[in-house]
Design a protein around this motif. Structure first.
Motif, short mmCIF file in Angstrom:
data_model
loop_
_atom_site.label_atom_id
_atom_site.label_comp_id
_atom_site.label_asym_id
_atom_site.label_seq_id
_atom_site.Cartn_x
_atom_site.Cartn_y
_atom_site.Cartn_z
N ARG A 11 -9.45 -3.75 -5.33
CA ARG A 11 -10.01 -3.62 -3.99
C ARG A 11 -9.41 -2.43 -3.25
NH1 ARG A 11 -7.37 -3.63 0.60
NH2 ARG A 11 -6.18 -5.44 -0.04
N GLN A 12 -8.09 -2.25 -3.41
CA GLN A 12 -7.43 -1.11 -2.77
C GLN A 12 -7.96 0.21 -3.31
OE1 GLN A 12 -3.30 -1.81 -3.52
NE2 GLN A 12 -3.06 -3.34 -1.90
N GLU A 45 -6.72 -7.52 -6.07
CA GLU A 45 -6.28 -6.84 -4.86
C GLU A 45 -6.11 -5.34 -5.13
OE1 GLU A 45 -2.82 -7.33 -1.42
OE2 GLU A 45 -2.52 -8.17 -3.42
N ILE A 67 -10.01 -10.32 -0.71
CA ILE A 67 -10.78 -10.20 -1.95
C ILE A 67 -11.86 -11.27 -1.97
CG2 ILE A 67 -8.85 -9.21 -3.26
CD1 ILE A 67 -8.32 -11.93 -4.44
N LYS A 119 -5.75 -11.93 1.06
CA LYS A 119 -5.71 -10.75 0.20
C LYS A 119 -6.95 -9.87 0.34
CE LYS A 119 -1.81 -11.98 -1.64
NZ LYS A 119 -0.58 -11.19 -1.37
N ARG A 153 -3.64 -10.50 -7.95
CA ARG A 153 -2.99 -9.21 -7.80
C ARG A 153 -3.88 -8.10 -8.38
NH1 ARG A 153 1.27 -10.20 -10.55
NH2 ARG A 153 2.38 -11.20 -8.85
N ARG A 157 -3.58 -2.00 4.39
CA ARG A 157 -4.05 -2.74 3.23
C ARG A 157 -3.52 -2.17 1.92
NH1 ARG A 157 -10.49 -3.65 4.59
NH2 ARG A 157 -10.22 -4.74 6.59
#
Length: 545
Positions: free
Chosen positions: A137-138, A134, A29, A27, A131, A168
């Motif tokens: 992070r996006q 993630e 992360i 993922k 989740r 990503r």
């Protein structure tokens, strides 16, 4: 505290750390976030095993994989209110001799064995935490990339909106951000501009665009090294997506032709951009600081005879030969519309015959106005108009020498004209005052700054009769400038609300003046609020007597 026999954990130390490493890599992360999610899941499972009322903590060593589980209770002086999370001082001192009020006592617990339900709940907790991490992070990865061009793969098409896999993350090209008549199929590679990145509850929303003018500018930057290096700059761009576009370019190196550099050898550079934009025709024109010159360039290929600029209204009047009218306007008004966008001004196209008719009409109207208001003969009225005077205010308030310098006039005539102009303005003001009172507009509005009697008449006709009526308005409702109506308007085109402007738009008030008027109208509200406490104090004093 009660103790229990140790139970075999469902996963050994190495397996827990291996799972954390695998999820973190997959993922993209931080590993610590995955371990924290595991600890949270174990805590929840332990509460389900020992009781939700207990304050149970879990700690997973990120190096060795050791799992520690304990319950925390707070030491209180008297009988505890919550027996699951508190313990009295005497009971605490039996467990720990030096315990004091306010301390926390740690009661170690044995590892638990996850049942099917507990394991499923723990799995959901970990998934949710991962989740969320993630998504964060996006968002952090893309939030500062607005304005970049990115390449992705079409993942699916939903209701005309194209969802693009960016590696990503996922982006979406909304229907209105696509090039008209462009077809996208699943698996196609597509380039687009990152228009906006929004943080939302279901994850970051990355909005892409292929129709924005900046998309074209970025494509040129990729194809033209001089733009990338800053030698050439695209100062303005306008698009009718899928059909035609215009860009204004300037070179900071006198030896480099900006238009030629953007076109490239045999048109190779511009053709690469045209192909990416599905055959959209691009006019590349030299940018100029001189507005008139830039407007002439922007209207290419039409020939322009004359340009008249109204800076106050942000409006430009362009006169073209009769045989150039259709070329200047373009198909369905496309050429003049793009030129207006490029110059950030409203452009009106007139033929030489139209311009002559307009000038003659204005000349006659102003001459008649001076004849009637100043009580002068036709010759003198026309002389004033010919010298550039357009209103009574200009005659009344310019320097007398400016009028006296007109051929055939002297100081006495200039003084007499200014006196007559002042008297005419006073008559207008008096007539407007009577009309305003007839409409029922309060005298209090006449005390507000920047408002003339004629403006008050306009307010009265709009049913703005009291201070409260005026105070309820927003500034743009009062003074927002009316968008100029194009002379070559499409038939039956509806007038939009923003085209109509504010109530006093015709008087040219600034936004700052509008704010002052609105705030002055609201002043009595604050006076009432200030008087209210004093009235209450007086009432209290009277009742005490």
């Amino acid at each position: 505290m009660a103790t229990a026999a140790p139970a075999a954990p469902t996963a050994n130390r190495a397996e827990l750390l291996a799972i954390a490493d695998s999820v973190a890599r997959e993922k993209l992360i931080d590993r610590g976030i995955v371990i924290e999610a595991m600890e949270d899941a174990i805590q929840r499972a332990a509460r389900a095993r020992y009781g939700q009322e207990n304050d149970i903590r879990a700690k997973l060593d990120p190096q060795t994989g050791d799992l520690r589980l304990w319950r925390v209770v707070e030491v209180v002086e008297e009988a505890p209110e919550d027996y699951y999370k508190q313990i009295d001082l005497k009971g605490a001192q039996k467990l720990k001799a030096d315990a004091a009020v306010g301390d926390f006592i740690v009661d170690p617990l044995p590892p638990i064995e996850f049942g099917r339900i507990a394991a499923q709940a723990a799995k959901q907790v970990i998934f949710q935490k991962v989740r969320d991490a993630e998504r964060e992070r996006q968002y952090e990865e893309f939030k500062d990339r607005t304005g970049e061009i990115i390449t992705g793969v079409v993942k699916r098409v939903e209701f005309g909106h194209v969802v693009v896999d960016l590696g990503r993350a996922e982006g979406v090209i909304r229907r209105d951000a696509q090039i008209p008549r462009e077809m996208h199929r699943v698996g196609d590679r597509v380039r687009s501009l990152i228009l906006r990145v929004a943080r939302e509850t279901r994850g970051p929303q990355i909005f892409l665009s292929r129709s924005h003018p900046d998309f074209m500018k970025k494509l040129f930057a990729q194809e033209v090294p001089e733009i990338y290096d800053g030698i050439i700059e695209i100062k303005a761009a306008a698009r009718d997506p899928g059909s035609r576009a215009k860009i204004g370019v300037i070179s900071y190196d006198s030896s480099i032709d900006p238009v030629g550099a953007c076109v490239g050898m045999k048109g190779s550079r511009v053709q690469a951009v045209v192909q990416e934009m599905q055959g959209e025709k691009i006019d590349i024109i030299p940018w100029s600081e001189d507005t008139a010159t830039f407007v002439v360039n922007a209207l290419q290929p039409a020939t322009v005879a004359r340009v008249v600029i109204d800076e106050e209204e942000g409006r430009i009047e362009v006169v073209v030969p009769d045989d150039q009218l259709s070329l200047a306007i373009g198909r369905r008004g496309q050429n003049v519309r793009l030129a207006s966008q490029l110059t950030s001004s409203q452009i009106d196209i007139l033929t030489e015959a139209d311009a002559s008719e307009k000038r003659q009409k204005e000349f006659v109207e102003r001459s008649e106005m001076f004849q009637n208001e100043l009580d002068v003969d036709e010759t003198l009225a026309q002389l004033l108009v010919a010298e550039g005077f357009t209103s009574l205010e200009e005659v009344a308030y310019v320097e007398a020498d400016e009028i006296a310098s007109i051929e055939g006039l002297d100081d006495d005539i200039a003084t007499e004209l200014q006196e007559r102009a002042s008297e005419a303005l006073e008559r207008r003001e008096a007539a407007a005052r009577e009309e305003r009172r007839g409409l029922g507009v309060e005298d209090a509005l006449a005390e507000l700054p920047h408002l003339s009697e004629q403006m008050l008449v306009t307010l009265g006709k709009a049913k703005i009769l009291t201070l409260d009526d005026l105070a309820d308005l927003a500034t743009d409702e009062l003074v927002q400038k009316k968008r100029p109506e194009p002379r070559r308007r499409a038939e039956n085109a509806p007038q939009r609300a923003e085209d109509k402007g504010g109530i006093l738009a015709e008087y040219g008030l600034t936004e700052e003046q509008g704010n002052e008027i609105i705030m002055a109208a609201r002043a009595h509200w604050f006076e009432d609020e200030a008087e209210a406490p004093h009235a209450e104090e007086a009432a209290d004093a009277e009742s005490s007597q």
